[in-house]
Design a protein around this motif. Structure first.
Motif, PDB file in Angstrom:
ATOM      1  N   TRP A 133       0.827  -1.209   0.000  1.00 19.32           N
ATOM      2  CA  TRP A 133       0.000   0.000   0.000  1.00 19.32           C
ATOM      3  C   TRP A 133       0.865   1.265   0.000  1.00 19.32           C
ATOM      4  O   TRP A 133       0.585   2.247  -0.668  1.00 19.32           O
ATOM      5  CB  TRP A 133      -0.910  -0.029   1.227  1.00 19.32           C
ATOM      6  N   GLY A 134       1.958   1.214   0.758  1.00 19.57           N
ATOM      7  CA  GLY A 134       2.791   2.395   0.918  1.00 19.57           C
ATOM      8  C   GLY A 134       3.582   2.776  -0.319  1.00 19.57           C
ATOM      9  O   GLY A 134       3.856   3.959  -0.541  1.00 19.57           O
ATOM     10  N   LYS A 135       3.955   1.802  -1.133  1.00 21.87           N
ATOM     11  CA  LYS A 135       4.781   2.090  -2.310  1.00 21.87           C
ATOM     12  C   LYS A 135       4.132   3.113  -3.245  1.00 21.87           C
ATOM     13  O   LYS A 135       4.752   4.138  -3.587  1.00 21.87           O
ATOM     14  CB  LYS A 135       5.113   0.783  -3.042  1.00 21.87           C
ATOM     15  N   PRO A 136       2.885   2.911  -3.691  1.00 24.22           N
ATOM     16  CA  PRO A 136       2.290   3.913  -4.588  1.00 24.22           C
ATOM     17  C   PRO A 136       1.846   5.182  -3.866  1.00 24.22           C
ATOM     18  O   PRO A 136       1.791   6.256  -4.490  1.00 24.22           O
ATOM     19  CB  PRO A 136       1.088   3.176  -5.192  1.00 24.22           C
ATOM     20  N   MET A 137       1.546   5.070  -2.555  1.00 24.01           N
ATOM     21  CA  MET A 137       1.035   6.233  -1.827  1.00 24.01           C
ATOM     22  C   MET A 137       2.149   7.122  -1.275  1.00 24.01           C
ATOM     23  O   MET A 137       2.045   8.344  -1.276  1.00 24.01           O
ATOM     24  CB  MET A 137       0.124   5.772  -0.676  1.00 24.01           C
ATOM     25  N   TRP A 138       3.224   6.499  -0.773  1.00 31.62           N
ATOM     26  CA  TRP A 138       4.329   7.249  -0.155  1.00 31.62           C
ATOM     27  C   TRP A 138       5.570   7.292  -1.033  1.00 31.62           C
ATOM     28  O   TRP A 138       6.502   8.042  -0.761  1.00 31.62           O
ATOM     29  CB  TRP A 138       4.701   6.631   1.192  1.00 31.62           C
ATOM     30  N   GLY A 139       5.611   6.409  -2.050  1.00 29.36           N
ATOM     31  CA  GLY A 139       6.777   6.348  -2.920  1.00 29.36           C
ATOM     32  C   GLY A 139       7.900   5.482  -2.399  1.00 29.36           C
ATOM     33  O   GLY A 139       9.007   5.514  -2.929  1.00 29.36           O
ATOM     34  N   ALA A 140       7.634   4.683  -1.351  1.00 34.46           N
ATOM     35  CA  ALA A 140       8.672   3.809  -0.778  1.00 34.46           C
ATOM     36  C   ALA A 140       8.009   2.578  -0.182  1.00 34.46           C
ATOM     37  O   ALA A 140       6.889   2.643   0.340  1.00 34.46           O
ATOM     38  CB  ALA A 140       9.468   4.553   0.292  1.00 34.46           C
ATOM     39  N   TRP A 141       8.725   1.441  -0.261  1.00 34.55           N
ATOM     40  CA  TRP A 141       8.206   0.220   0.347  1.00 34.55           C
ATOM     41  C   TRP A 141       8.237   0.304   1.866  1.00 34.55           C
ATOM     42  O   TRP A 141       7.386  -0.264   2.541  1.00 34.55           O
ATOM     43  CB  TRP A 141       9.030  -0.988  -0.110  1.00 34.55           C
ATOM     44  N   TRP A 142       9.232   0.985   2.388  1.00 32.63           N
ATOM     45  CA  TRP A 142       9.402   1.028   3.850  1.00 32.63           C
ATOM     46  C   TRP A 142       9.969   2.378   4.252  1.00 32.63           C
ATOM     47  O   TRP A 142      10.873   2.912   3.601  1.00 32.63           O
ATOM     48  CB  TRP A 142      10.353  -0.078   4.308  1.00 32.63           C
ATOM     49  N   VAL A 143       9.427   2.925   5.310  1.00 27.17           N
ATOM     50  CA  VAL A 143       9.988   4.123   5.954  1.00 27.17           C
ATOM     51  C   VAL A 143       9.980   3.845   7.456  1.00 27.17           C
ATOM     52  O   VAL A 143       9.170   3.065   7.954  1.00 27.17           O
ATOM     53  CB  VAL A 143       9.155   5.381   5.640  1.00 27.17           C
ATOM     54  N   TRP A 144      10.881   4.496   8.179  1.00 30.57           N
ATOM     55  CA  TRP A 144      10.957   4.260   9.624  1.00 30.57           C
ATOM     56  C   TRP A 144       9.925   5.128  10.349  1.00 30.57           C
ATOM     57  O   TRP A 144      10.242   5.918  11.231  1.00 30.57           O
ATOM     58  CB  TRP A 144      12.379   4.494  10.122  1.00 30.57           C
ATOM     59  N   ASP A 145       8.695   4.944   9.905  1.00 32.98           N
ATOM     60  CA  ASP A 145       7.544   5.575  10.522  1.00 32.98           C
ATOM     61  C   ASP A 145       7.308   4.958  11.905  1.00 32.98           C
ATOM     62  O   ASP A 145       7.600   3.774  12.122  1.00 32.98           O
ATOM     63  CB  ASP A 145       6.343   5.340   9.594  1.00 32.98           C
ATOM     64  N   ALA A 146       6.777   5.734  12.847  1.00 35.65           N
ATOM     65  CA  ALA A 146       6.593   5.246  14.219  1.00 35.65           C
ATOM     66  C   ALA A 146       5.705   4.014  14.275  1.00 35.65           C
ATOM     67  O   ALA A 146       6.003   3.050  14.990  1.00 35.65           O
ATOM     68  CB  ALA A 146       6.020   6.354  15.102  1.00 35.65           C
ATOM     69  N   ARG A 147       4.614   4.026  13.507  1.00 32.04           N
ATOM     70  CA  ARG A 147       3.722   2.868  13.549  1.00 32.04           C
ATOM     71  C   ARG A 147       4.346   1.669  12.862  1.00 32.04           C
ATOM     72  O   ARG A 147       4.232   0.540  13.358  1.00 32.04           O
ATOM     73  CB  ARG A 147       2.369   3.210  12.909  1.00 32.04           C
TER      74      ARG A 147
END
Length: 255
Positions: free
Chosen positions: A114-128
């Motif tokens: 879900w995050g790849k098309p929405m945020w532009g990355a497969w993984w980010v060090w987001d708190a959640r």
């Protein structure tokens, strides 16, 4: 109430109770999961911002809910095992840990998709995201501890302690979007008076959350029964439960 529960401290009774409860979780859970998934993936309107990509929410959100719900159930079982010294509670911890780990992997994987098309990355060090990854490590730690000691009582206690300590991570996951600046959106379905989703999108999501809860219960009960059989395999009642004949010499044959 305690007098009613007391007989189920016996492994044979707990095994049979779990077997009686299993269909009540599995059948409605499967039917509701089919309904919610078909409704959500096939008949809800397209989101104005995310397009059809938002539909992964019908898998991701229920899995994320159950990753936390399973751990909470596991921690309650660990507490019961430590306070009342009930072996079946330790079995429940061992049985539910792989189930919860699987839901956590699904939540992380679908979140990445879900995050790849929405945020532009497969993984980010987001708190959640980070706290959810820590939850997976906690599950793996419980599984490793339970299988690290030959003494089953010691193994159950060690795994139970980690399960209880790890509970502190659950409110961190839940409130991370409020405590820190994260990429995740805030509360959506918990705002019952004015939810952020259209009801046509919300209802199949709620159905799937209920469905996955029931499916988790069914898988957990099946795993719990298997754990009882594995740990109580030397008991005569296990042979009877599996339909085996035990002759006087101790040899088993198929009935």
């Amino acid at each position: 109430m305690w007098k009613w529960l007391h007989p189920y401290a016996k492994a044979e009774n707990a095994y049979r109770l779990a077997g009686r409860m299993l269909p009540w979780f599995a059948i409605p859970g499967t039917l509701l999961l089919l309904l919610g998934t078909v409704w959500g993936l096939g008949f809800t309107p397209t989101d104005c911002k995310q397009g059809d990509g938002f539909r992964i929410i019908y898998i991701h959100v229920p899995a994320a809910f159950m990753s936390m719900g399973t751990y909470a159930a596991m921690a309650i079982a660990a507490l019961i095992g430590m306070v009342w010294q009930i072996r079946q509670a330790d079995y429940a911890v061992a049985a539910f840990a792989p189930v919860g780990a699987a839901f956590t992997v699904i939540a992380l994987a679908t979140g990445a998709i879900w995050g790849k098309p929405m945020w532009g990355a497969w993984w980010v060090w987001d708190a959640r995201l980070t706290s959810e990854l820590i939850l997976l490590f906690l599950y793996l730690g419980v599984i490793a501890l339970y299988n690290a000691f030959p003494d089953r009582t010691l193994a159950g206690r060690a795994a139970g302690i980690l399960a209880l300590v790890g509970v502190v991570n659950l409110p961190i996951i839940h409130y991370s979007v409020e405590w820190w600046n994260t990429l995740h959106q805030g509360a959506t379905i918990s705002k019952f008076e004015k939810p952020s989703m259209a009801t046509s999108m919300l209802w199949p999501l709620l159905i799937n959350i209920l469905a996955v809860s029931l499916v988790m219960g069914a898988i957990g009960l099946a795993s719990f029964r298997n754990e009882i059989l594995r740990r109580e395999s030397h008991r005569p009642w296990v042979a009877n439960a599996l339909g085996l004949d035990v002759d006087k010499s101790g040899k088993e044959g198929q009935a």
